[in-house]
Design a protein around this motif. Sequence first.
Motif, PDB file in Angstrom:
ATOM      1  N   SER A   4      16.074  -7.752  -6.948  1.00 12.24           N
ATOM      2  CA  SER A   4      14.848  -7.800  -7.745  1.00 12.24           C
ATOM      3  C   SER A   4      14.137  -6.449  -7.791  1.00 12.24           C
ATOM      4  CB  SER A   4      13.891  -8.845  -7.159  1.00 12.24           C
ATOM      5  OG  SER A   4      13.518  -8.486  -5.831  1.00 12.24           O
ATOM      6  N   MET A   5      14.554  -5.504  -6.962  1.00 10.45           N
ATOM      7  CA  MET A   5      13.849  -4.221  -6.850  1.00 10.45           C
ATOM      8  C   MET A   5      14.276  -3.271  -7.959  1.00 10.45           C
ATOM      9  SD  MET A   5      13.496  -1.705  -3.525  1.00 10.45           S
ATOM     10  CE  MET A   5      12.395  -2.871  -2.706  1.00 10.45           C
ATOM     11  N   ASN A   6      13.279  -2.704  -8.668  1.00 12.69           N
ATOM     12  CA  ASN A   6      13.561  -1.692  -9.677  1.00 12.69           C
ATOM     13  C   ASN A   6      13.160  -0.321  -9.140  1.00 12.69           C
ATOM     14  OD1 ASN A   6      10.744  -1.548  -9.885  1.00 12.69           O
ATOM     15  ND2 ASN A   6      10.667  -2.794 -11.742  1.00 12.69           N
ATOM     16  N   TRP A   7      13.323   0.711  -9.979  1.00 13.64           N
ATOM     17  CA  TRP A   7      13.059   2.068  -9.499  1.00 13.64           C
ATOM     18  C   TRP A   7      11.600   2.253  -9.106  1.00 13.64           C
ATOM     19  CZ3 TRP A   7       9.481   5.294 -11.635  1.00 13.64           C
ATOM     20  CH2 TRP A   7       9.022   4.983 -12.926  1.00 13.64           C
ATOM     21  N   GLN A   8      10.684   1.593  -9.822  1.00 11.24           N
ATOM     22  CA  GLN A   8       9.267   1.770  -9.529  1.00 11.24           C
ATOM     23  C   GLN A   8       8.898   1.169  -8.175  1.00 11.24           C
ATOM     24  OE1 GLN A   8       6.714   3.450 -11.595  1.00 11.24           O
ATOM     25  NE2 GLN A   8       6.005   3.410  -9.480  1.00 11.24           N
ATOM     26  N   SER A   9       9.407  -0.036  -7.898  1.00 10.43           N
ATOM     27  CA  SER A   9       9.099  -0.661  -6.611  1.00 10.43           C
ATOM     28  C   SER A   9       9.771   0.089  -5.466  1.00 10.43           C
ATOM     29  CB  SER A   9       9.514  -2.134  -6.611  1.00 10.43           C
ATOM     30  OG  SER A   9      10.872  -2.297  -6.951  1.00 10.43           O
ATOM     31  N   LEU A  10      10.958   0.661  -5.716  1.00 16.19           N
ATOM     32  CA  LEU A  10      11.615   1.483  -4.695  1.00 16.19           C
ATOM     33  C   LEU A  10      10.787   2.728  -4.406  1.00 16.19           C
ATOM     34  CD1 LEU A  10      14.153   2.048  -2.931  1.00 16.19           C
ATOM     35  CD2 LEU A  10      15.117   3.229  -4.911  1.00 16.19           C
ATOM     36  N   LYS A  11      10.300   3.364  -5.459  1.00 11.92           N
ATOM     37  CA  LYS A  11       9.475   4.561  -5.293  1.00 11.92           C
ATOM     38  C   LYS A  11       8.186   4.228  -4.556  1.00 11.92           C
ATOM     39  CE  LYS A  11       7.454   8.400  -7.908  1.00 11.92           C
ATOM     40  NZ  LYS A  11       7.365   9.054  -9.242  1.00 11.92           N
ATOM     41  N   ASP A  12       7.555   3.117  -4.929  1.00  5.52           N
ATOM     42  CA  ASP A  12       6.303   2.729  -4.279  1.00  5.52           C
ATOM     43  C   ASP A  12       6.513   2.474  -2.787  1.00  5.52           C
ATOM     44  OD1 ASP A  12       4.990   2.915  -6.685  1.00  5.52           O
ATOM     45  OD2 ASP A  12       5.047   0.766  -7.119  1.00  5.52           O
ATOM     46  N   MET A  13       7.638   1.856  -2.438  1.00  3.73           N
ATOM     47  CA  MET A  13       7.903   1.559  -1.040  1.00  3.73           C
ATOM     48  C   MET A  13       8.112   2.839  -0.233  1.00  3.73           C
ATOM     49  SD  MET A  13      10.752  -1.003   0.642  1.00  3.73           S
ATOM     50  CE  MET A  13      12.183  -0.006   0.242  1.00  3.73           C
ATOM     51  N   PHE A  14       8.880   3.786  -0.787  1.00  4.20           N
ATOM     52  CA  PHE A  14       9.218   4.993  -0.040  1.00  4.20           C
ATOM     53  C   PHE A  14       8.105   6.039  -0.071  1.00  4.20           C
ATOM     54  CE2 PHE A  14      13.283   3.076   0.160  1.00  4.20           C
ATOM     55  CZ  PHE A  14      13.976   3.702   1.186  1.00  4.20           C
ATOM     56  N   LYS A  15       7.077   5.850  -0.915  1.00  2.00           N
ATOM     57  CA  LYS A  15       5.936   6.766  -0.922  1.00  2.00           C
ATOM     58  C   LYS A  15       5.181   6.729   0.400  1.00  2.00           C
ATOM     59  CE  LYS A  15       3.423   5.801  -4.466  1.00  2.00           C
ATOM     60  NZ  LYS A  15       2.636   5.659  -5.705  1.00  2.00           N
ATOM     61  N   GLU A  16       5.397   5.687   1.172  1.00  2.69           N
ATOM     62  CA  GLU A  16       4.761   5.578   2.487  1.00  2.69           C
ATOM     63  C   GLU A  16       5.133   6.752   3.386  1.00  2.69           C
ATOM     64  OE1 GLU A  16       5.420   2.814   6.445  1.00  2.69           O
ATOM     65  OE2 GLU A  16       5.568   1.867   4.473  1.00  2.69           O
ATOM     66  N   CYS A  17       6.301   7.361   3.148  1.00  2.91           N
ATOM     67  CA  CYS A  17       6.807   8.408   4.038  1.00  2.91           C
ATOM     68  C   CYS A  17       6.681   9.810   3.465  1.00  2.91           C
ATOM     69  CB  CYS A  17       8.267   8.126   4.386  1.00  2.91           C
ATOM     70  SG  CYS A  17       8.492   6.573   5.272  1.00  2.91           S
ATOM     71  N   GLY A  18       6.147   9.943   2.262  1.00  6.52           N
ATOM     72  CA  GLY A  18       5.982  11.274   1.696  1.00  6.52           C
ATOM     73  C   GLY A  18       5.977  11.242   0.178  1.00  6.52           C
ATOM     74  N   HIS A  19       5.969  12.431  -0.403  1.00  7.33           N
ATOM     75  CA  HIS A  19       5.935  12.564  -1.860  1.00  7.33           C
ATOM     76  C   HIS A  19       7.327  12.315  -2.430  1.00  7.33           C
ATOM     77  CE1 HIS A  19       5.041  13.902  -5.854  1.00  7.33           C
ATOM     78  NE2 HIS A  19       5.837  14.953  -5.766  1.00  7.33           N
ATOM     79  N   VAL A  20       7.475  11.278  -3.223  1.00  9.25           N
ATOM     80  CA  VAL A  20       8.764  10.935  -3.821  1.00  9.25           C
ATOM     81  C   VAL A  20       8.903  11.663  -5.153  1.00  9.25           C
ATOM     82  CG1 VAL A  20      10.192   9.085  -4.760  1.00  9.25           C
ATOM     83  CG2 VAL A  20       8.844   8.687  -2.687  1.00  9.25           C
ATOM     84  N   LEU A  21       9.902  12.544  -5.232  1.00  3.93           N
ATOM     85  CA  LEU A  21      10.152  13.257  -6.478  1.00  3.93           C
ATOM     86  C   LEU A  21      10.827  12.361  -7.507  1.00  3.93           C
ATOM     87  CD1 LEU A  21      11.481  16.664  -5.106  1.00  3.93           C
ATOM     88  CD2 LEU A  21       9.205  16.166  -5.994  1.00  3.93           C
ATOM     89  N   ARG A  22      11.714  11.509  -7.015  1.00  4.15           N
ATOM     90  CA  ARG A  22      12.433  10.621  -7.927  1.00  4.15           C
ATOM     91  C   ARG A  22      13.026   9.458  -7.147  1.00  4.15           C
ATOM     92  NH1 ARG A  22      16.373  12.038 -12.963  1.00  4.15           N
ATOM     93  NH2 ARG A  22      17.258   9.980 -13.263  1.00  4.15           N
ATOM     94  N   ALA A  23      13.052   8.293  -7.784  1.00  4.50           N
ATOM     95  CA  ALA A  23      13.702   7.116  -7.205  1.00  4.50           C
ATOM     96  C   ALA A  23      14.522   6.450  -8.298  1.00  4.50           C
ATOM     97  CB  ALA A  23      12.665   6.145  -6.642  1.00  4.50           C
TER      98      ALA A  23
END
Length: 204
Positions: A4-23
């Motif tokens: 169910s996870m798309n690129w936006q939800s993946l990016k939102d989840m990994f933003k917890e650890c830093g600035h996400v350039l791309r997901a």
Amino acid sequence: LPYSMNWQSLKDMFKECGHVLRADVELDFNGFSRGFGSVIYPTKDEMMRAIDTFNGMEVEGRVLEVREGRFNNRREDNDRYNQDPQDPEEDIRDAEPDLVQDITVHIDETATKFTEGVNPGGDRNCFIHCSNLPFSTARSDLFDLFGPIGKINNAELKPQENGQPTGVAVVEYENLVDADFCIQKLNNYNYGGCSLQISYAKRD
């Protein structure tokens, strides 16, 4: 990854650890998630923090496997990645190439099995060998590139033994005429700044 996870939800989840350039979440030919993807950070510290945080975490009943991706510590790969004009994330090009850190979630062995022993220069058949692809090319990009020619049975990127990209793909068309037309139309085609080299494939 949960399907169910798309690129936006993946990016939102990994933003917890830093600035996400791309997901990115890898999609199949029908546009459905294949259960894995990649996240790119500007620094190694952020990448390692994400690995420590998310590796082994259970999300929607699936346990994440998070590890360093295939572009790490390879300046030539990152330079080629950054030159791809199809890349919509301009801030990747602004980052130092040797600092861009890629995390790959899950490793798919399907590509290895499909492309193993396949080389260019074969006799006329439905399998196409394509080399000199940008290293940033995803499997879904292959269907976007080769799909308009005709119906594709399968398309996979050929990895090195260590998982690094090779810029090579193998495409199987359903019809021989489509394979012929693919070579006619796409050989020497400029794709992402790279001149594609396309021929019939052969398996050694």
